[in-house]
Design a protein around this motif. Sequence first.
Motif, PDB file in Angstrom:
ATOM      1  N   ALA A 137      89.526  68.262  72.173  1.00 29.44           N
ATOM      2  CA  ALA A 137      89.247  67.403  70.693  1.00 29.44           C
ATOM      3  C   ALA A 137      88.790  65.805  71.380  1.00 29.44           C
ATOM      4  CB  ALA A 137      90.805  66.529  70.107  1.00 29.44           C
ATOM      5  N   ALA A 138      89.234  65.608  72.958  1.00 29.41           N
ATOM      6  CA  ALA A 138      88.856  64.180  73.876  1.00 29.41           C
ATOM      7  C   ALA A 138      87.847  64.806  74.214  1.00 29.41           C
ATOM      8  CB  ALA A 138      89.580  63.388  74.803  1.00 29.41           C
ATOM      9  N   ASN A 139      87.297  65.570  74.847  1.00 33.79           N
ATOM     10  CA  ASN A 139      85.424  66.126  75.364  1.00 33.79           C
ATOM     11  C   ASN A 139      84.883  66.448  74.016  1.00 33.79           C
ATOM     12  OD1 ASN A 139      85.615  65.571  77.768  1.00 33.79           O
ATOM     13  ND2 ASN A 139      86.701  67.643  78.539  1.00 33.79           N
ATOM     14  N   MET A 140      85.773  66.544  72.689  1.00 34.06           N
ATOM     15  CA  MET A 140      84.744  66.650  72.369  1.00 34.06           C
ATOM     16  C   MET A 140      83.771  65.240  71.182  1.00 34.06           C
ATOM     17  SD  MET A 140      84.786  68.805  68.386  1.00 34.06           S
ATOM     18  CE  MET A 140      83.673  68.763  67.454  1.00 34.06           C
ATOM     19  N   SER A 141      84.612  64.382  70.873  1.00 30.66           N
ATOM     20  CA  SER A 141      84.807  63.506  70.304  1.00 30.66           C
ATOM     21  C   SER A 141      83.173  62.906  71.620  1.00 30.66           C
ATOM     22  CB  SER A 141      86.022  62.723  70.245  1.00 30.66           C
ATOM     23  OG  SER A 141      86.197  62.109  70.952  1.00 30.66           O
ATOM     24  N   ALA A 142      84.161  62.924  72.902  1.00 31.90           N
ATOM     25  CA  ALA A 142      82.999  62.233  73.767  1.00 31.90           C
ATOM     26  C   ALA A 142      81.472  62.972  73.180  1.00 31.90           C
ATOM     27  CB  ALA A 142      83.654  62.356  75.030  1.00 31.90           C
ATOM     28  N   LEU A 143      81.100  64.092  73.621  1.00 30.51           N
ATOM     29  CA  LEU A 143      79.869  65.124  73.972  1.00 30.51           C
ATOM     30  C   LEU A 143      79.237  64.767  72.348  1.00 30.51           C
ATOM     31  CD1 LEU A 143      78.522  67.360  74.290  1.00 30.51           C
ATOM     32  CD2 LEU A 143      80.005  68.606  73.114  1.00 30.51           C
ATOM     33  N   LEU A 170      96.843  60.549  57.201  1.00 31.41           N
ATOM     34  CA  LEU A 170      96.361  60.870  58.641  1.00 31.41           C
ATOM     35  C   LEU A 170      95.986  59.955  59.764  1.00 31.41           C
ATOM     36  CD1 LEU A 170      92.911  61.113  56.639  1.00 31.41           C
ATOM     37  CD2 LEU A 170      93.825  63.335  57.427  1.00 31.41           C
ATOM     38  N   VAL A 171      96.577  60.341  60.675  1.00 27.76           N
ATOM     39  CA  VAL A 171      96.410  59.362  62.402  1.00 27.76           C
ATOM     40  C   VAL A 171      95.700  59.809  63.250  1.00 27.76           C
ATOM     41  CG1 VAL A 171      98.537  59.451  63.662  1.00 27.76           C
ATOM     42  CG2 VAL A 171      98.697  60.243  61.180  1.00 27.76           C
ATOM     43  N   LEU A 172      95.928  58.508  63.497  1.00 32.70           N
ATOM     44  CA  LEU A 172      94.194  58.120  64.920  1.00 32.70           C
ATOM     45  C   LEU A 172      94.200  59.765  65.652  1.00 32.70           C
ATOM     46  CD1 LEU A 172      91.652  57.513  65.285  1.00 32.70           C
ATOM     47  CD2 LEU A 172      93.034  55.523  66.602  1.00 32.70           C
ATOM     48  N   GLY A 173      93.327  60.530  65.670  1.00 29.01           N
ATOM     49  CA  GLY A 173      93.667  61.157  67.839  1.00 29.01           C
ATOM     50  C   GLY A 173      92.337  60.966  67.761  1.00 29.01           C
ATOM     51  N   PRO A 174      91.833  61.455  69.425  1.00 33.90           N
ATOM     52  CA  PRO A 174      91.122  61.497  70.387  1.00 33.90           C
ATOM     53  C   PRO A 174      89.812  60.663  69.566  1.00 33.90           C
ATOM     54  CG  PRO A 174      92.304  63.377  70.828  1.00 33.90           C
ATOM     55  CD  PRO A 174      92.502  63.034  69.348  1.00 33.90           C
ATOM     56  N   PHE A 175      88.859  60.145  70.455  1.00 33.04           N
ATOM     57  CA  PHE A 175      87.611  59.515  69.577  1.00 33.04           C
ATOM     58  C   PHE A 175      87.130  58.512  70.771  1.00 33.04           C
ATOM     59  CE2 PHE A 175      88.527  54.433  69.424  1.00 33.04           C
ATOM     60  CZ  PHE A 175      89.693  54.881  69.590  1.00 33.04           C
ATOM     61  N   GLN A 176      86.123  58.285  70.385  1.00 33.96           N
ATOM     62  CA  GLN A 176      85.037  57.283  71.397  1.00 33.96           C
ATOM     63  C   GLN A 176      84.337  55.980  70.408  1.00 33.96           C
ATOM     64  OE1 GLN A 176      83.627  57.787  74.702  1.00 33.96           O
ATOM     65  NE2 GLN A 176      85.585  59.088  74.709  1.00 33.96           N
ATOM     66  N   GLY A 177      84.496  55.113  70.393  1.00 40.13           N
ATOM     67  CA  GLY A 177      84.355  53.551  69.926  1.00 40.13           C
ATOM     68  C   GLY A 177      85.023  52.839  70.154  1.00 40.13           C
ATOM     69  N   ASN A 178      85.454  51.645  68.943  1.00 40.47           N
ATOM     70  CA  ASN A 178      86.065  50.573  68.593  1.00 40.47           C
ATOM     71  C   ASN A 178      87.145  50.793  68.284  1.00 40.47           C
ATOM     72  OD1 ASN A 178      83.697  48.355  69.657  1.00 40.47           O
ATOM     73  ND2 ASN A 178      83.780  47.715  68.282  1.00 40.47           N
ATOM     74  N   PRO A 179      88.480  49.617  69.097  1.00 35.48           N
ATOM     75  CA  PRO A 179      89.861  50.900  67.972  1.00 35.48           C
ATOM     76  C   PRO A 179      89.845  50.275  66.797  1.00 35.48           C
ATOM     77  CG  PRO A 179      90.431  49.501  70.028  1.00 35.48           C
ATOM     78  CD  PRO A 179      88.572  49.215  69.704  1.00 35.48           C
ATOM     79  N   ALA A 180      90.622  51.811  66.487  1.00 30.81           N
ATOM     80  CA  ALA A 180      90.063  52.244  64.821  1.00 30.81           C
ATOM     81  C   ALA A 180      91.550  51.879  64.291  1.00 30.81           C
ATOM     82  CB  ALA A 180      89.762  53.319  64.450  1.00 30.81           C
TER      83      ALA A 180
END
Length: 197
Positions: free
Chosen positions: A69-75, A96-106
């Motif tokens: 999931a982390a790599n998919m969000s980075a892609l 819903l609980v925050l999972g892997p992401f790219q961007g500002n803290p959410a």
Amino acid sequence: MASRSAKPARRNAGTKVSAAAKKNASAKRSAAKRRATAAQMDGKPKLYASLVVQLLSLLKGEHDFIANAANMSALLFNSLPNVNWAGFYFLQGEELVLGPFQGNPACVRIPMGKGVCGVAAKQCETIIVPNVHEFPGHIACDVASNSEIVVPIFDGERLLGVLDLDSPTIGRFDDQDAEGLNELVTVFVAHEEGLGL
Ligand code: SME
């Protein structure tokens, strides 16, 4: 005297030319950037097809759910133009609980039915928001965000969570993005199937 007065005149003229040249170069760069972005936007199906290939390659042989999931969000974050946040929220009970992401803290927890993510999850459908400031109950995690797309993630009939993308550009996401992102999510889930998510 003449040379003393000529020097500043030349310097001034030079400074003016240089400022104009800089302005011109900057305008050219902006135009090139706009053309590149427009080309990418025109070629969305092609771009998403290429992302499917890249995602498959990233997932190959790896079954760690968080890593994938982390790599998919980075892609997505690094390949899609004009995106300032890309990531996952996963369903835990009624939120819903925050999972892997790219961007500002959410924001970490979003109740079902709240915000764009909660509405997409509750209605079990992809939601495209051209202008988040006009979406009642939109949850602002990054002030730079102006448009958003949220794609629910299913394992068969079971809702696993959502994929969320934000953009600073109004009207950034359309049906081609919805189609491309849904395909990517399908590839992701098919790969993770049977892992007891
Ligand atoms: N805007 C979302 C919240 C998540 S952030 O965009 C990362 C919403 O309204 O649900």
